[in-house]
Design an enzyme around this catalytic site. Structure first.
Site, short mmCIF file in Angstrom:
data_model
loop_
_atom_site.label_atom_id
_atom_site.label_comp_id
_atom_site.label_asym_id
_atom_site.label_seq_id
_atom_site.Cartn_x
_atom_site.Cartn_y
_atom_site.Cartn_z
N GLN A 160 -38.81 0.00 25.35
CA GLN A 160 -40.69 -0.01 25.10
C GLN A 160 -41.05 1.52 24.42
O GLN A 160 -41.91 1.99 24.14
CB GLN A 160 -41.14 0.19 26.14
CG GLN A 160 -41.78 -1.65 26.58
CD GLN A 160 -42.30 -1.01 27.76
OE1 GLN A 160 -41.94 -1.26 28.95
NE2 GLN A 160 -43.39 -1.65 28.01
N HIS B 105 -38.84 -7.75 28.57
CA HIS B 105 -38.15 -6.75 27.77
C HIS B 105 -37.05 -6.78 27.01
O HIS B 105 -36.68 -6.59 26.33
CB HIS B 105 -39.15 -5.83 28.76
CG HIS B 105 -40.60 -5.61 28.29
ND1 HIS B 105 -41.50 -5.33 26.96
CD2 HIS B 105 -41.74 -5.08 29.37
CE1 HIS B 105 -42.21 -4.68 27.26
NE2 HIS B 105 -42.65 -4.78 28.68
N CYS C 191 -48.94 -4.70 29.76
CA CYS C 191 -48.44 -4.02 29.68
C CYS C 191 -48.65 -3.32 28.48
O CYS C 191 -49.89 -2.76 27.89
CB CYS C 191 -47.66 -5.34 28.57
SG CYS C 191 -45.88 -4.86 27.88
N LEU C 192 -47.53 -2.15 28.55
CA LEU C 192 -48.58 -0.44 27.95
C LEU C 192 -48.30 -0.83 26.73
O LEU C 192 -48.63 -0.35 26.04
CB LEU C 192 -47.18 0.45 28.35
CG LEU C 192 -47.93 1.20 30.07
CD1 LEU C 192 -46.29 2.02 30.39
CD2 LEU C 192 -48.93 1.00 30.62
N GLY D 159 -44.69 0.45 35.56
CA GLY D 159 -42.82 0.12 34.90
C GLY D 159 -42.54 0.41 33.64
O GLY D 159 -43.72 0.59 32.63
N HIS E 110 -41.24 -9.17 34.60
CA HIS E 110 -41.65 -8.95 33.17
C HIS E 110 -41.04 -7.95 32.76
O HIS E 110 -40.43 -7.67 31.28
CB HIS E 110 -43.20 -7.97 33.59
CG HIS E 110 -44.03 -7.37 32.76
ND1 HIS E 110 -45.40 -7.91 32.40
CD2 HIS E 110 -43.73 -5.99 32.60
CE1 HIS E 110 -45.72 -6.96 31.29
NE2 HIS E 110 -44.82 -6.39 31.34
N GLU E 111 -40.57 -6.70 33.59
CA GLU E 111 -39.95 -5.46 33.14
C GLU E 111 -38.20 -5.92 31.89
O GLU E 111 -37.91 -6.17 31.09
CB GLU E 111 -39.09 -4.27 33.59
CG GLU E 111 -40.54 -4.33 34.22
CD GLU E 111 -41.31 -3.03 33.07
OE1 GLU E 111 -40.99 -2.95 32.16
OE2 GLU E 111 -42.18 -3.76 33.59
O1 K1U Z 1 -45.60 -2.29 29.96
C1 K1U Z 1 -44.95 -2.44 30.89
O2 K1U Z 1 -44.20 -3.51 31.40
C2 K1U Z 1 -45.53 -1.70 32.17
C3 K1U Z 1 -47.12 -2.64 32.71
C4 K1U Z 1 -45.94 -3.32 34.11
C5 K1U Z 1 -46.98 -4.20 34.73
C6 K1U Z 1 -48.37 -4.09 35.28
C7 K1U Z 1 -49.06 -5.45 35.77
C8 K1U Z 1 -48.06 -6.95 36.24
C9 K1U Z 1 -46.57 -6.85 35.91
C10 K1U Z 1 -45.80 -6.14 35.08
C11 K1U Z 1 -47.75 -1.97 33.68
O3 K1U Z 1 -48.02 -0.72 33.61
S1 K1U Z 1 -49.44 -2.27 33.20
C12 K1U Z 1 -50.73 -1.11 33.34
C13 K1U Z 1 -50.71 -1.22 35.34
O4 K1U Z 1 -50.63 -1.95 35.54
C14 K1U Z 1 -51.48 -0.13 35.69
C15 K1U Z 1 -51.64 0.96 35.55
C16 K1U Z 1 -52.40 1.88 36.58
C17 K1U Z 1 -52.50 1.88 37.47
C18 K1U Z 1 -52.04 0.52 37.78
C19 K1U Z 1 -51.52 -0.48 37.20
ZN ZN Z 2 -44.68 -4.68 29.72
#
Ligand code: K1U
Ligand code: ZN
Length: 177
Positions: A51, A142, A96-97, A46, A138-139
């Site tokens: 971001q 943000h 979260c990225l 996401g 979560h998004e």
């Molecule tokens: O930064 C963000 O908002 C994105 C975030 C979304 C998220 C992940 C887990 C729970 C709630 C919201 C991410 O994508 S973090 C990275 C991640 O989860 C992932 C990375 C590679 C493969 C699978 C998952």
């Molecule tokens: Zn996030």
């Protein structure tokens, strides 16, 4: 499409409340395309526009498992609005990225109903559970300037921010050497 830089905490731009859009035109579709490319490259599931430094109410997501030959299943949410949330809560590990490499369990409603505009500006509604509900909440956080670490105790949040700053300084030192 273009790759954009993802802002990381504790950058104050992540605290901005994002602005709603009056319509979904080509410029916003280009933004969503860039966001999707940036999210796939990260990689993540996401991304909210704020971001990448654009405080507009735009989210992209793709929860499809990465398997060879399987097509992507991108989802686009413009001006998402929470219509309903279940009383029942669920604990789920989140990342979260903008808080790279740190994961923690967060409690959220198990099911939500959300209205939004899609990639073409068409009004849609979704009732989400499982990972879709977790990621969407979560998004949407943000868009209000809230990070998942804001749901944790102050002690845990400060520990995570310290780890983040330490990791960033170490990476900067490596770049110089
Ligand atoms: O930064 C963000 O908002 C994105 C975030 C979304 C998220 C992940 C887990 C729970 C709630 C919201 C991410 O994508 S973090 C990275 C991640 O989860 C992932 C990375 C590679 C493969 C699978 C998952
Ligand atoms: Zn996030």
């Amino acid at each position: 499409m273009a790759l954009r830089s993802i802002i990381t905490a504790p950058d104050p731009r992540l605290k901005l409340v994002s602005e709603p859009l009056s319509e979904v035109g080509d410029e916003i579709r280009r933004l969503m395309d860039d966001m999707l490319e940036t999210m796939y490259a990260a990689p993540g599931i996401g991304l909210a526009a704020v971001q990448i430094g654009v405080p507009k109410r735009v989210i992209v997501m793709d929860l499809a498992k990465e398997k060879e030959g399987e097509p992507h299943k991108p989802l686009f949410f413009v001006n998402p609005k929470l219509l309903w949330a279940a009383d029942e809560r669920v604990l789920c590990e989140e990342g979260c990225l903008s808080v790279p490499d740190l994961y923690e369990e967060v409690e959220r409603p198990v099911r939500v109903r959300v209205s939004y505009l899609d990639y073409f500006g068409k009004a849609q509604e979704v009732e989400a559970d499982g990972m879709l509900a977790v990621c969407l909440q979560h998004e949407m956080d943000h868009l209000e300037g809230t990070l998942f670490i804001d749901h944790l105790s102050r002690l845990k949040r400060e520990m995570m921010l310290k780890k983040l700053i330490k990791a960033r300084k170490a990476a900067e030192r490596e770049e110089v050497e």
